[in-house]
Design a protein around this motif. Structure first.
Motif, mmCIF file in Angstrom:
data_model
loop_
_atom_site.group_PDB
_atom_site.id
_atom_site.type_symbol
_atom_site.label_atom_id
_atom_site.label_comp_id
_atom_site.label_asym_id
_atom_site.label_seq_id
_atom_site.Cartn_x
_atom_site.Cartn_y
_atom_site.Cartn_z
ATOM 1 N N MET A 1 0.812 -1.270 -0.266
ATOM 2 C CA MET A 1 -0.107 -0.047 0.068
ATOM 3 C C MET A 1 1.017 1.227 -0.062
ATOM 4 O O MET A 1 0.701 2.200 -0.738
ATOM 5 C CB MET A 1 -0.916 0.146 1.428
ATOM 6 C CG MET A 1 -2.150 -0.879 0.997
ATOM 7 S SD MET A 1 -3.180 -0.544 -0.289
ATOM 8 C CE MET A 1 -2.559 -1.863 -1.419
ATOM 9 N N ARG A 2 2.033 1.320 0.981
ATOM 10 C CA ARG A 2 2.816 2.312 0.953
ATOM 11 C C ARG A 2 3.217 2.671 -0.701
ATOM 12 O O ARG A 2 3.534 3.896 -0.909
ATOM 13 C CB ARG A 2 3.967 1.957 1.870
ATOM 14 C CG ARG A 2 5.097 3.136 1.797
ATOM 15 C CD ARG A 2 4.716 4.294 2.429
ATOM 16 N NE ARG A 2 3.974 4.693 3.620
ATOM 17 C CZ ARG A 2 3.515 5.764 3.952
ATOM 18 N NH1 ARG A 2 3.628 7.029 3.425
ATOM 19 N NH2 ARG A 2 2.921 5.902 5.068
ATOM 20 N N ALA A 3 3.654 1.637 -1.243
ATOM 21 C CA ALA A 3 4.143 1.668 -2.759
ATOM 22 C C ALA A 3 3.233 2.511 -3.506
ATOM 23 O O ALA A 3 3.510 3.331 -4.268
ATOM 24 C CB ALA A 3 4.616 0.465 -3.173
ATOM 25 N N THR A 4 1.942 2.161 -3.674
ATOM 26 C CA THR A 4 1.114 2.635 -4.318
ATOM 27 C C THR A 4 0.636 4.079 -3.983
ATOM 28 O O THR A 4 0.612 4.960 -4.706
ATOM 29 C CB THR A 4 -0.496 1.845 -4.052
ATOM 30 O OG1 THR A 4 -0.312 0.333 -4.129
ATOM 31 C CG2 THR A 4 -1.520 2.362 -5.228
ATOM 32 N N TYR A 5 0.804 4.358 -2.648
ATOM 33 C CA TYR A 5 0.842 5.643 -2.255
ATOM 34 C C TYR A 5 1.800 6.585 -2.491
ATOM 35 O O TYR A 5 1.511 7.793 -3.302
ATOM 36 C CB TYR A 5 0.548 5.665 -0.686
ATOM 37 C CG TYR A 5 0.093 6.991 -0.020
ATOM 38 C CD1 TYR A 5 -0.974 7.502 -0.296
ATOM 39 C CD2 TYR A 5 0.564 7.424 0.963
ATOM 40 C CE1 TYR A 5 -1.366 8.782 0.265
ATOM 41 C CE2 TYR A 5 0.422 8.399 1.965
ATOM 42 C CZ TYR A 5 -0.667 9.153 1.240
ATOM 43 O OH TYR A 5 -1.085 10.482 2.045
ATOM 44 N N GLU A 6 2.935 6.145 -2.480
ATOM 45 C CA GLU A 6 4.156 7.054 -2.759
ATOM 46 C C GLU A 6 3.940 6.963 -4.475
ATOM 47 O O GLU A 6 4.196 8.527 -4.868
ATOM 48 C CB GLU A 6 5.469 6.306 -2.783
ATOM 49 C CG GLU A 6 5.544 6.004 -1.130
ATOM 50 C CD GLU A 6 5.736 7.215 -0.242
ATOM 51 O OE1 GLU A 6 6.180 8.196 -0.897
ATOM 52 O OE2 GLU A 6 5.596 7.138 0.951
ATOM 53 N N ALA A 7 3.568 6.104 -5.110
ATOM 54 C CA ALA A 7 3.568 6.286 -6.597
ATOM 55 C C ALA A 7 2.497 7.200 -7.007
ATOM 56 O O ALA A 7 2.834 8.201 -7.986
ATOM 57 C CB ALA A 7 3.452 4.889 -7.253
ATOM 58 N N LEU A 8 1.283 7.173 -6.386
ATOM 59 C CA LEU A 8 0.295 8.129 -6.598
ATOM 60 C C LEU A 8 0.511 9.511 -6.430
ATOM 61 O O LEU A 8 0.478 10.246 -7.266
ATOM 62 C CB LEU A 8 -1.214 7.663 -5.728
ATOM 63 C CG LEU A 8 -2.315 8.371 -6.317
ATOM 64 C CD1 LEU A 8 -2.765 8.113 -7.561
ATOM 65 C CD2 LEU A 8 -3.418 7.947 -5.197
ATOM 66 N N ILE A 9 1.077 9.645 -5.241
ATOM 67 C CA ILE A 9 1.469 10.968 -4.890
ATOM 68 C C ILE A 9 2.574 11.715 -5.833
ATOM 69 O O ILE A 9 2.366 12.698 -6.313
ATOM 70 C CB ILE A 9 2.103 11.194 -3.316
ATOM 71 C CG1 ILE A 9 0.756 10.987 -2.510
ATOM 72 C CG2 ILE A 9 2.872 12.593 -3.110
ATOM 73 C CD1 ILE A 9 1.375 11.272 -0.934
ATOM 74 N N GLU A 10 3.378 10.997 -6.263
ATOM 75 C CA GLU A 10 4.473 11.147 -7.038
ATOM 76 C C GLU A 10 4.020 11.525 -8.721
ATOM 77 O O GLU A 10 4.190 12.542 -9.263
ATOM 78 C CB GLU A 10 5.603 10.100 -7.256
ATOM 79 C CG GLU A 10 6.943 10.753 -8.059
ATOM 80 C CD GLU A 10 8.087 9.790 -7.598
ATOM 81 O OE1 GLU A 10 7.913 9.060 -7.002
ATOM 82 O OE2 GLU A 10 8.836 9.938 -8.677
#
Lengths: 187, 187
Positions: free
Chosen positions: B1-10
């Motif tokens: 989930m953290r990965a998805t979040y970081e990718a989405l914000i970026e």
């Protein structure tokens, strides 16, 4: 503008390209490039065109009282059964608004547009105070709250389907107006 | 989930790909494909994760009265100065909400999520009525209006920059609650 609108409704923002706007456009694609820097500038122009159209259609009651005007505006913006064109416009607005957190062109547009609508609401509330119908309230705060509630209703209708009870929202806004604005016996 | 979040914000929704989620992911990309049908399913999972996290952080006052709970909830959701994580979460929610008019996966998610939040608000209002602090109101209508105002505040904050006076919105919500809910002398 019609070409941009048709292309946007058909493809959505994510898949919209100048090419696709050009496909809907009776003139040539180079004409679009000549006038605009890119897709977002075309869309901001479209939003302005649509909102002007939307505003001219908004009913302005003949009797001219501030309270009648305010109620008519709320009824229009949160209409029980908007026509297909209004639904499409709202969906376009909500989709482009969703881009604003990462897109300065849209953020500037929605900031300006919110400001315009809020000033209109402030003016109406101040007029109601001058007419002696409304209490001597903080018109800016009331306008900010009304705009926020209306925006929420618009966004929720476009994104949470038929689950939203907008009739209840309109009734509660009127309850708020009665309690907050109307002097006793003024209704 | 953290990965998805970081990718989405970026990258934002528009430019988000499974590849890019994979780039942020310590395990392999095929592991993501194995678990999810596509980008939107990953994002719905992310939204659910973030909202659970958000809910566990919401303050639940010790005194336990319905009115204290409601005020704390409004104060938390429309916080005067949310931290950076909350700002990012709100922007993600608003961006994905903007996809809902053209995306059934997100529309279903936001419809369900609105329903959950509205039921929570309805429960609080009904509890206030049972406690004898609130008038015998239509709890569903009040909850629908509160949810709409809160949603509007959230969306406007994320999309109209610093121009939104959320303190005024909170004050007017409290004025509404006082007039609509609280029995005389109950505050």
């Amino acid at each position: 503008m019609r070409a941009t609108y048709e292309a946007l409704i058909e493809h959505g923002y994510e898949n919209l390209t100048i090419q696709r706007i050009g496909d809907e456009f009776p003139k040539s694609k180079s004409l679009i490039y000549q006038h605009y820097d890119g897709k977002d500038e075309v869309l901001v122009e479209l939003l302005e065109f649509l909102l002007d159209h939307f505003e001219t259609q908004m009913p302005k009651p003949d009797d001219g009282s501030a309270h009648a005007r305010l109620l008519a505006m709320i009824e229009y913006v949160l209409a029980p059964e908007p026509d297909a064109e209004r639904v499409a416009l709202t969906e376009v607005m909500v989709e482009l608004r969703g881009q604003a957190p990462h897109n300065e062109t849209f953020e500037a547009y929605f900031t300006a547009n919110d400001g315009r609508f809020r000033r209109e609401l402030t003016d109406i509330v101040e007029r109601g105070v001058e007419e002696g119908v409304y209490r001597s309230v903080d018109a800016d705060a009331v306008a900010e709250f009304l705009l926020t509630s209306i925006s929420g209703g618009t966004v929720r209708r476009a994104t949470a389907g038929d689950a939203v009870d907008l009739a209840a929202v309109r009734r509660e806004i009127e309850t708020y107006l009665d309690a907050r604005l109307l002097r006793d016996g003024a209704a």
